[in-house]
Design a protein around this motif. Structure first.
Motif, PDB file in Angstrom:
ATOM      1  N   ARG A  36       0.831  -1.209   0.000  1.00 21.95           N
ATOM      2  CA  ARG A  36       0.000   0.000   0.000  1.00 21.95           C
ATOM      3  C   ARG A  36       0.865   1.259   0.000  1.00 21.95           C
ATOM      4  O   ARG A  36       0.569   2.233  -0.689  1.00 21.95           O
ATOM      5  CB  ARG A  36      -0.968  -0.004   1.189  1.00 21.95           C
ATOM      6  CG  ARG A  36      -2.236  -0.821   0.920  1.00 21.95           C
ATOM      7  CD  ARG A  36      -3.248  -0.706   2.047  1.00 21.95           C
ATOM      8  NE  ARG A  36      -2.769  -1.394   3.223  1.00 21.95           N
ATOM      9  CZ  ARG A  36      -3.014  -2.679   3.480  1.00 21.95           C
ATOM     10  NH1 ARG A  36      -3.749  -3.402   2.668  1.00 21.95           N
ATOM     11  NH2 ARG A  36      -2.535  -3.244   4.574  1.00 21.95           N
ATOM     12  N   ILE A  39       2.241   1.766  -3.469  1.00 21.47           N
ATOM     13  CA  ILE A  39       1.198   2.272  -4.378  1.00 21.47           C
ATOM     14  C   ILE A  39       1.025   3.778  -4.160  1.00 21.47           C
ATOM     15  O   ILE A  39       1.005   4.560  -5.106  1.00 21.47           O
ATOM     16  CB  ILE A  39      -0.140   1.526  -4.149  1.00 21.47           C
ATOM     17  CG1 ILE A  39      -0.011   0.072  -4.596  1.00 21.47           C
ATOM     18  CG2 ILE A  39      -1.293   2.227  -4.871  1.00 21.47           C
ATOM     19  CD1 ILE A  39      -1.175  -0.825  -4.213  1.00 21.47           C
ATOM     20  N   GLU A  40       0.967   4.150  -2.902  1.00 19.05           N
ATOM     21  CA  GLU A  40       0.816   5.565  -2.528  1.00 19.05           C
ATOM     22  C   GLU A  40       1.961   6.400  -3.104  1.00 19.05           C
ATOM     23  O   GLU A  40       1.752   7.477  -3.645  1.00 19.05           O
ATOM     24  CB  GLU A  40       0.808   5.647  -0.992  1.00 19.05           C
ATOM     25  CG  GLU A  40       0.662   7.014  -0.419  1.00 19.05           C
ATOM     26  CD  GLU A  40      -0.798   7.372  -0.154  1.00 19.05           C
ATOM     27  OE1 GLU A  40      -1.009   8.458   0.353  1.00 19.05           O
ATOM     28  OE2 GLU A  40      -1.693   6.558  -0.469  1.00 19.05           O
ATOM     29  N   GLN A  42       3.742   5.673  -5.582  1.00 18.11           N
ATOM     30  CA  GLN A  42       3.827   5.437  -7.026  1.00 18.11           C
ATOM     31  C   GLN A  42       5.201   4.973  -7.488  1.00 18.11           C
ATOM     32  O   GLN A  42       5.724   5.434  -8.510  1.00 18.11           O
ATOM     33  CB  GLN A  42       3.398   6.691  -7.786  1.00 18.11           C
ATOM     34  CG  GLN A  42       1.946   7.017  -7.517  1.00 18.11           C
ATOM     35  CD  GLN A  42       1.446   8.219  -8.329  1.00 18.11           C
ATOM     36  OE1 GLN A  42       2.214   8.887  -8.994  1.00 18.11           O
ATOM     37  NE2 GLN A  42       0.167   8.460  -8.272  1.00 18.11           N
ATOM     38  N   THR A  43       5.801   4.098  -6.715  1.00 15.13           N
ATOM     39  CA  THR A  43       7.080   3.519  -7.127  1.00 15.13           C
ATOM     40  C   THR A  43       6.806   2.469  -8.212  1.00 15.13           C
ATOM     41  O   THR A  43       5.652   2.129  -8.487  1.00 15.13           O
ATOM     42  CB  THR A  43       7.771   2.827  -5.942  1.00 15.13           C
ATOM     43  OG1 THR A  43       6.912   1.752  -5.519  1.00 15.13           O
ATOM     44  CG2 THR A  43       8.004   3.767  -4.772  1.00 15.13           C
ATOM     45  N   GLU A  44       7.901   1.923  -8.756  1.00 21.40           N
ATOM     46  CA  GLU A  44       7.733   0.901  -9.791  1.00 21.40           C
ATOM     47  C   GLU A  44       6.988  -0.310  -9.210  1.00 21.40           C
ATOM     48  O   GLU A  44       6.067  -0.851  -9.831  1.00 21.40           O
ATOM     49  CB  GLU A  44       9.121   0.492 -10.303  1.00 21.40           C
ATOM     50  CG  GLU A  44       9.065  -0.239 -11.616  1.00 21.40           C
ATOM     51  CD  GLU A  44      10.432  -0.747 -12.041  1.00 21.40           C
ATOM     52  OE1 GLU A  44      11.448  -0.085 -11.723  1.00 21.40           O
ATOM     53  OE2 GLU A  44      10.473  -1.809 -12.681  1.00 21.40           O
ATOM     54  N   GLY A  46       4.934  -0.261  -6.729  1.00 24.91           N
ATOM     55  CA  GLY A  46       3.557   0.169  -6.530  1.00 24.91           C
ATOM     56  C   GLY A  46       2.740   0.040  -7.805  1.00 24.91           C
ATOM     57  O   GLY A  46       1.608  -0.452  -7.790  1.00 24.91           O
ATOM     58  N   GLN A  47       3.333   0.467  -8.917  1.00 24.14           N
ATOM     59  CA  GLN A  47       2.606   0.383 -10.187  1.00 24.14           C
ATOM     60  C   GLN A  47       2.371  -1.067 -10.605  1.00 24.14           C
ATOM     61  O   GLN A  47       1.333  -1.405 -11.159  1.00 24.14           O
ATOM     62  CB  GLN A  47       3.365   1.147 -11.273  1.00 24.14           C
ATOM     63  CG  GLN A  47       3.185   2.656 -11.086  1.00 24.14           C
ATOM     64  CD  GLN A  47       4.160   3.474 -11.904  1.00 24.14           C
ATOM     65  OE1 GLN A  47       4.906   2.935 -12.721  1.00 24.14           O
ATOM     66  NE2 GLN A  47       4.174   4.778 -11.680  1.00 24.14           N
ATOM     67  N   GLN A  50      -0.457  -2.545  -7.959  1.00 26.96           N
ATOM     68  CA  GLN A  50      -1.728  -1.835  -7.758  1.00 26.96           C
ATOM     69  C   GLN A  50      -2.960  -2.573  -8.299  1.00 26.96           C
ATOM     70  O   GLN A  50      -3.952  -2.720  -7.577  1.00 26.96           O
ATOM     71  CB  GLN A  50      -1.644  -0.442  -8.376  1.00 26.96           C
ATOM     72  CG  GLN A  50      -2.903   0.377  -8.104  1.00 26.96           C
ATOM     73  CD  GLN A  50      -2.693   1.845  -8.363  1.00 26.96           C
ATOM     74  OE1 GLN A  50      -1.826   2.216  -9.143  1.00 26.96           O
ATOM     75  NE2 GLN A  50      -3.471   2.676  -7.706  1.00 26.96           N
TER      76      GLN A  50
END
Ligand code: AMP
Length: 185
Positions: A36, A39-40, A42-44, A46-47, A50
């Motif tokens: 989470r 995702i927040e 927006q790291t690689e 996270g992407q 997600q």
């Protein structure tokens, strides 16, 4: 102390791992929180994860195994850890054993918080996180039954599994765990 805490979404994994960490002065590694946060930010990572997290699907094993391999070797968890949310599949469990072998570490306990489905759903919806919509919660519970429960046999066969009734109050569950792990004295 090195311990895995298992339970479906809403079983109290996060709460119980926090209480145990305070008691044992070790750190929790929560894969759900790590994902989470990624995702927040927006790291690689996270992407990549997600779409899975938002739908309540499991993130790919390869990603999770690599993430744990890196995290578990950081100095802040050298004295011990509680893994919250990992492993979740038989493959992840086997890979965790290989990793621990490589690191000359061993797992002391696997804790399973058993909670009836209606309580799981109710508790999860009370949290109102972004991935706690009713359909997503139900999918996470379904996947817990399909993918994670069979993994318990893997640990049971090794005699490292402690099953706890997680439907009681958080204090009662904590006490049951403390007694079950032989930490009460
Ligand atoms: P949690 O907070 O542990 O319920 O995790 C939230 C979400 O992160 C899950 O619904 C999965 O999408 C993902 N996740 C966390 N840990 C894992 C894991 N070990 N394997 C696969 N997906 C995971």
């Amino acid at each position: 102390m090195r311990l895995v805490i298992l339970g479906a979404t809403g079983s109290g994994r996060g709460t119980q791992s926090e209480l145990l960490c305070q008691r044992l002065d070790i750190k929790a590694i929560s894969t759900g929180d790590m994902l989470r946060e990624a995702i927040e930010a927006q790291t690689e990572l996270g992407q990549q994860v997600q779409p899975y997290v938002m739908k309540g699907e499991l993130a790919p094993d390869e990603i999770m195994i690599a993430l744990i391999r890196e995290r578990i070797q950081l100095p802040d968890v050298a004295a011990g850890w509680i893994l919250d949310g990992h492993p979740r599949t038989a493959f992840q469990a086997e890979e965790l054993d290989f990793l621990l072998d490589d690191l000359n570490q061993s797992l002391n306990w696997v804790l399973w918080l058993e909670v009836p489905e209606e309580v799981l759903i109710q508790r999860s919806l009370e949290r109102s996180r972004e991935d706690d919509q009713v359909e997503v919660v139900k999918r996470r519970i379904q996947l817990f039954h399909e993918r994670t429960l069979p993994m318990l046999e893997y640990y049971e066969a090794r005699g490292r599994l402690l099953k706890v009734d997680g439907s009681q109050s958080k204090e009662t569950v904590h006490q049951t765990i403390v007694t079950g792990l032989g930490l009460s004295h």
